[in-house]
Design an enzyme around this catalytic site. Structure first.
Site, PDB file in Angstrom:
ATOM      1  N   SER A  66      68.404 -13.687  51.632  1.00 41.80           N
ATOM      2  CA  SER A  66      67.633 -14.109  52.817  1.00 41.80           C
ATOM      3  C   SER A  66      68.447 -14.195  54.097  1.00 41.80           C
ATOM      4  CB  SER A  66      67.003 -15.470  52.565  1.00 41.80           C
ATOM      5  OG  SER A  66      65.842 -15.323  51.796  1.00 41.80           O
ATOM      6  N   LYS A  69      67.515 -12.007  56.901  1.00 42.59           N
ATOM      7  CA  LYS A  69      66.259 -12.166  57.647  1.00 42.59           C
ATOM      8  C   LYS A  69      66.410 -12.393  59.153  1.00 42.59           C
ATOM      9  CE  LYS A  69      63.737 -13.741  53.527  1.00 42.59           C
ATOM     10  NZ  LYS A  69      63.268 -14.922  52.794  1.00 42.59           N
ATOM     11  N   TYR A 191      63.098  -3.864  52.240  1.00 44.54           N
ATOM     12  CA  TYR A 191      63.350  -5.314  52.169  1.00 44.54           C
ATOM     13  C   TYR A 191      64.287  -5.650  50.996  1.00 44.54           C
ATOM     14  CZ  TYR A 191      62.673 -10.238  51.168  1.00 44.54           C
ATOM     15  OH  TYR A 191      62.897 -11.557  50.869  1.00 44.54           O
ATOM     16  N   TYR A 243      64.675 -22.966  54.704  1.00 48.23           N
ATOM     17  CA  TYR A 243      63.417 -23.111  53.945  1.00 48.23           C
ATOM     18  C   TYR A 243      62.823 -24.499  54.150  1.00 48.23           C
ATOM     19  CZ  TYR A 243      66.112 -19.481  51.607  1.00 48.23           C
ATOM     20  OH  TYR A 243      66.898 -18.417  51.334  1.00 48.23           O
ATOM     21  N   VAL A 261      69.630 -16.837  48.350  1.00 45.94           N
ATOM     22  CA  VAL A 261      69.648 -17.276  46.949  1.00 45.94           C
ATOM     23  C   VAL A 261      70.869 -16.817  46.151  1.00 45.94           C
ATOM     24  CG1 VAL A 261      67.193 -17.704  46.538  1.00 45.94           C
ATOM     25  CG2 VAL A 261      68.095 -15.382  46.292  1.00 45.94           C
TER      26      VAL A 261
HETATM   27  N1  GLN Z   1      65.530 -11.220  47.789  1.00 48.23           N
HETATM   28  C1  GLN Z   1      65.153 -12.586  47.676  1.00 48.23           C
HETATM   29  C2  GLN Z   1      63.655 -12.732  47.509  1.00 48.23           C
HETATM   30  O1  GLN Z   1      62.941 -12.131  48.225  1.00 48.23           O
HETATM   31  C3  GLN Z   1      65.626 -13.363  48.865  1.00 48.23           C
HETATM   32  C4  GLN Z   1      65.211 -14.812  48.799  1.00 48.23           C
HETATM   33  C5  GLN Z   1      66.221 -15.780  49.320  1.00 48.23           C
HETATM   34  O2  GLN Z   1      67.403 -15.501  49.495  1.00 48.23           O
HETATM   35  N2  GLN Z   1      65.751 -16.988  49.492  1.00 48.23           N
HETATM   36  O3  GLN Z   1      63.184 -13.424  46.666  1.00 48.23           O
END
Ligand code: GLN
Length: 321
Positions: A66, A69, A191, A243, A261
């Site tokens: 993430s 992003k 993505y 988050y 994550v």
């Molecule tokens: N690739 C992961 C997902 O879409 C990224 C999520 C994250 O890092 N929170 O679930």
């Protein structure tokens, strides 16, 4: 022997203290991520002038997830302008998990670009403009932010592509509401690929320093992002980057940040420093457990919080750097 720099001493102390924190667990919902070594732990700080302070495991590659992003959001702002982007994705914290399947009432837009619904929308927007070249375009810019050519972990990419049913459902929901275009599957591939870009803790601190330095890489001097999009990237990281812990993070740490994550956390002290931590054990919200503690304490100790009443952060850092 020369005296140890105060920032170096601070991160070494924190590394020592939090090495023993073993709360949380490594993400396994993307099976390949489960192979990470839970003990890996790195802390890196790069100043807006390019000085580097680091300790622990700062050379181990891990995937951005993430943390990609805010960067893709910045690219979309530059490609389309904020009004056009705002027609597709909002800027409100959702207070829900990063992978929540929900859209704003009335507009059917995703709440913000830091959660999966919003990030997939942003990537689809880029895909509508750049087609098959979207990923290369994105990788170039992220590499410029890191100051070296970045690569993709193909195994992680394939692993998420194979098992990312929830994200696939999100992409189709977005398609149903007309938020993304027909090639939702292709956009989803981009993505997954952007999430699988490999960085080290040092790279991540450098990318954060590029943001701290108003979009200009501190060492190469390349202007990677324009200043207006940096402002918007930092604003969205401040309100939505962690988050459903974003409010508490703003309260306790008080600087723009983004986590992923795979265990990375990137934090930006505007005009001062980029901070990165890497430790793959995650808390229940999907944020690195050690990363949170290190940042909370570093912010308190150095007065980094944007609203610190002494504004200790800026003046302290100017003195010690
Ligand atoms: N690739 C992961 C997902 O879409 C990224 C999520 C994250 O890092 N929170 O679930």
């Amino acid at each position: 022997m020369t005296e140890q720099h105060e920032l170096q001493a601070a991160i070494e102390g924190l590394h020592l203290r939090y090495q023993s924190l073993t709360d949380g667990s490594v993400a396994t919902y993307i099976p390949e991520l489960g192979k990470a070594d839970p003990e890996d732990f790195g802390i890196s700080i790069v100043t807006a002038e390019g000085r580097v302070f680091e300790t622990g495991e700062c050379r181990r590659p891990f995937t951005l997830q993430s943390i990609s992003k805010p960067f893709t959001f910045g690219l979309a702002l530059e490609a389309f302008g904020d009004e056009r982007v705002a027609r597709h994705v909002g800027v409100e914290p959702s207070g829900d998990a990063f992978n929540a399947i929900e859209l704003q009432d009335g507009t059917n837009r995703p709440y913000n670009p830091m959660i999966n619904t919003g990030a997939i929308t942003v990537t689809a927007l880029l895909h509508a403009r750049y087609g098959d070249e979207t990923f290369d375009h994105l990788l170039d810019r992220l590499s410029a932010a890191a100051g070296r050519p970045l690569e993709v972990d193909e195994a992680v990419f394939e692993s998420e592509r194979r098992t990312g049913h929830r994200n696939r459902a999100i992409a189709h929901l977005l398609l149903n509401f007309g938020v993304v275009h027909e090639e939702a599957e292709r956009a989803l591939d981009v993505y997954f690929r952007q999430c699988a870009i490999l960085v080290t803790c040092s790279d991540l601190a450098t990318m954060a320093a590029t943001l701290a330095n108003m979009g200009r890489h501190p060492l190469t001097g390349t202007q990677v992002f324009d200043v207006t999009s940096v402002k918007h990237m930092l604003a969205i990281m401040f309100t939505c980057g962690m988050y459903d812990y974003s409010g508490e993070w703003a309260y306790r740490v008080g600087v723009p940040a983004k986590s992923g994550v795979s265990g990375g956390v990137m934090a930006v002290v505007n005009r001062q420093i980029g901070i990165a931590t890497y430790s793959p054990r995650l808390d229940t919200r999907g944020n690195s457990a050690r990363g949170i503690e290190v940042c909370v304490e570093l912010a308190a100790r150095l007065g980094l919080h944007a609203f610190d009443c002494l504004n200790f952060g800026s003046s302290f850092l100017k003195v010690v750097l």
